[in-house]
Structure formats: C-alpha cells, structure tokens
Design an enzyme around this catalytic site. Sequence first.
Site, PDB file in Angstrom:
ATOM      1  N   GLU A   1       8.830 -30.325  29.002  1.00  0.00           N
ATOM      2  CA  GLU A   1       8.030 -30.937  27.934  1.00  0.00           C
ATOM      3  C   GLU A   1       8.174 -32.459  27.870  1.00  0.00           C
ATOM      4  O   GLU A   1       8.789 -33.004  26.945  1.00  0.00           O
ATOM      5  CB  GLU A   1       8.380 -30.299  26.585  1.00  0.00           C
TER       6      GLU A   1
ATOM      7  N   GLU B   1       6.659 -21.002  28.166  1.00  0.00           N
ATOM      8  CA  GLU B   1       7.188 -20.777  26.809  1.00  0.00           C
ATOM      9  C   GLU B   1       6.044 -20.381  25.883  1.00  0.00           C
ATOM     10  O   GLU B   1       4.983 -20.989  25.905  1.00  0.00           O
ATOM     11  CB  GLU B   1       7.817 -22.043  26.210  1.00  0.00           C
TER      12      GLU B   1
HETATM   13  O1  IFM Z   1      12.989 -24.830  20.887  1.00  0.00           O
HETATM   14  C1  IFM Z   1      11.954 -25.506  21.518  1.00  0.00           C
HETATM   15  C2  IFM Z   1      12.278 -25.715  22.971  1.00  0.00           C
HETATM   16  O2  IFM Z   1      13.437 -26.453  23.135  1.00  0.00           O
HETATM   17  C3  IFM Z   1      11.163 -26.441  23.683  1.00  0.00           C
HETATM   18  N1  IFM Z   1       9.884 -25.859  23.397  1.00  0.00           N
HETATM   19  C4  IFM Z   1       9.556 -25.562  22.035  1.00  0.00           C
HETATM   20  C5  IFM Z   1      10.663 -24.740  21.405  1.00  0.00           C
HETATM   21  C6  IFM Z   1      10.301 -24.397  19.948  1.00  0.00           C
HETATM   22  O3  IFM Z   1      10.151 -25.554  19.188  1.00  0.00           O
END
Ligand code: IFM
Length: 452
Positions: free
Chosen positions: A174, A359
Amino acid sequence: MPDTTTGFGFRRADFPQGFTFGAATSAYQIEGARFGGAGPSHWDTFAATPGNTVRAEDGRLACDHYHRWPADLDLVRDAGLDAYRFSISWARVMPEGRGTPNAEGLDFYDRLVDGMLARGLAPWATLYHWELPAALADLGGWRNRDVAGWFADYTALVMARLGDRIHATAPVNEPWCVAWLSHFLGHHAPGLRDIRAAARAMHHVLLAHGRAIEVMRGLGLGNLGAVMNFEYALPADESAESEHAARLYDGIYNRWFVGGVLERAYPEDVLEGLGPHMPDGWQDDMALIGQDLDWIGINYYTCKRLAANPESPWPGLREAPGPLPTTDMGWEICPDGLLHFLTRLKDLTSGRLPIVVTENGLAAATPLEDRERIAYLEAHLGAARQAIAEGVPLAGYFIWSLLDNYEWAFGYEKRFGLVHVDFETLERTPKASWHALRRAMEREPVTAQEAR
Ligand code: IFM
C-alpha cells in the site's frame, strides 16, 4: 460459542481450478516488536508520542505471533486455505536499517517460511508493511532518496536467505499509506502533514519498489508483484465540482501508483499540485519504477464520496458521508468498487497480468457469531466471481486478516480477524467466519471418472 450454522453461499468449486485462497497479516500488527533483537521502528516512536494512537497502544506485544506462530499457521491450514500472506519486518532483520543483520530475526523468518511449507501453505511475502527502522527515520526516511538504496540492500539480504522458498513477493504494501496517509494526512508514522514531504515520499516509495524488483530479478527470483490499495472515489453530488473532486481523489489514491508501476507516468492532474515539490530528476526514474511485473495485487475495502473544499489549498477535497451501511472503521460496504477496480486493472493491463485480491475484509467487533464478516466477505467474493465471469484474470483472494490485531492508530479495538484474539490472555478463538470458510474451502471428492 460461535454460531457455526451460518455459511457462505459459495464453495471453492465455484472458482476456477487453481484459484488461490489465503489469509493475510503483517509483521508489526501481530508479531510483537520487542522480541528477538528487533530494532525500534518509527511506529514505536509514533505510538509513544501522545495523541497519535488510541490509548497510546503500540505493537510491542501485539498477538505475540513471534512465539505463537506454529499455532497461528495451524489455523491457516485448518481453515483449508492455500496460502499465507505475511510481511518481514525490516527493523527485525536489520535493527539499524542498514549494516549488520540480526541473525535471530532472519532465523525467525526462516522457521516461519518452513512452517508454511510444512503445512502445505504457499508463502506470499511483503518486504515492507510500514515499520521503517527508526535509525532510517532519523535520516529523513521516505523523504530521503537514499531510502531506495537502503531498501534494495535489505531486499537482497532477505531474499538471498528466503527467496528459494517464497511463492510470490511484493516489495511494498500500500504505497498510498506509506506516502500520503503518513506524510500529507499525518495519520500514520511518521505523522507528517507536509506537501513537500508527501511529494517526495510518493516518488521514493515507488523508486524503492523498482529497486527491489531489480534486485530480486538479479537474484533470479520470479513471481514478483506490486500490492496497492484502491478506494472507489464517487462524487458526493451531481455538481461538476464534486465530479472534479472525485477524479482528483482517484488520481492521488489510485492513478498515481498504477500510473507509475504500470504506465511509467504520473497523472497530470496530480502533478499540477505535487510537481513543484517533487525531487529533482524524478522523470529519470520512471523506467526503473515501471519494470515488468508478474502479477498485480489489489487491497480493497471501501468507497469514498468527495466534494470540493474551496477553503483549502490544493487538493481542496472534502469527504462526505454516503448512504451505505458502514463497518466499525466507518467505511461504507461497497462491493461494486471491487468489481470496478478488477475490471479497470484488467483493461489497463489488456488482461495480460494476473490480478490478486491481496486484502479484503472488515472491522467488526461482533461476538463470535460474526454475521457481518460473513456477509461482507460473501458480497466481495460475489464481486470477484462476477469479475471472473466477465473475463478478469483474477488468480486469488486473501482475507484481511487471520487474527484480530494492531490496527495502527486505532490500536486493538478494531477487529479484522477470522480468529478472535483476547488481548489479555492472547487466547485465539476461531469466529463463525473461520468455520464458514473452512466448510466453503472443502474440496469436492474426486470422482472415479476424474481420477482416471
Ligand atoms: O490493517 C490494515 C493493513 O495493515 C493494511 N491494509 C488495510 C488494513 C485495514 O485497515
């Protein structure tokens, strides 16, 4: 007791043969940062500064995964999943960020990767999930162009040790969070609110990605990707100003990173604001940033409604509430956005790159029956199936997250796990979503005809 009667309306067999199902975590959020000779990271210092995180909570113990990893990997295997996406802590393997490695830290990841393989789980590694060594933060961290070289050296160290057993690797998790959230909005470490710092971090994080890919190719490694987070930007109303605001938000959040990595170009509308603050000669880095990849990862959670904020300097944006139900993060539940990005990425890459949802999940503090999580995952997996039916080369889907964990500035109260963690006792209890997943993941018995 968990309600194990609620199930998913899909089964593994509804997805293409070879589709990967997995769960994701990250080092700082679960391991416990004070063990095994790890150095301090900028998240330790950020959390130690009043007002930055809820109740000043940090990752010093987290889920104590550093000691409990065998049982945690059992939970991934027993859910019937194929893969585990984890991250390596830079501060654990190089406590000063450069120089002498910490043998204990490397040994830990060695055991962890072997533990995955022993359980039949494909290791999906992320090299940076936000815990920059504090010694590098002292030198300017992501604002300093040298960070790309430091990251390349760290990548070489880790991948020379683990690369032979890793199934797939992404350098940075990210980049929007690493750069914009942390240097412009100030919500994550190092907590800066400065456009010049943000512009530099926006570029250097992608330069570091490019250098790491180059290093790994040099080591002969394959299956390398980029994991980016995407938010579906919608205008708050029908005005031209809101349309423009949504487009610019999309530029900063989404198009900047895919532009760099997939098209070797940053979007013009974002450069209008960031251009004057960019490091000299950034244009010369674009070929390195946009090297060939083997897959592309989407982290997707929500949509945002945008309007113009005429009081504010560039980018002059304001978020407005939307009509959809929200999660405990206050994020609207918007599976259409996942379909939107899957289709958009397929079009952008002409369908030639496998796409993976690296994710997806929600924070819900519900007790173990966990109906909200089941409904959320079901809706997003529905969008994933629709995308596949429409020709998107979607190759896998990872749930965030295996365990309830440290949700950064929100501390421990936002629960993203398939497995409940009692943060007093550290006891793990699978929620109904974990049980439902386990049932959905069961493989259909092979018929005699298929076996022939
Ligand atoms: O917990 C985070 C993760 O570290 C990165 N992506 C989003 C998740 C939820 O906010």
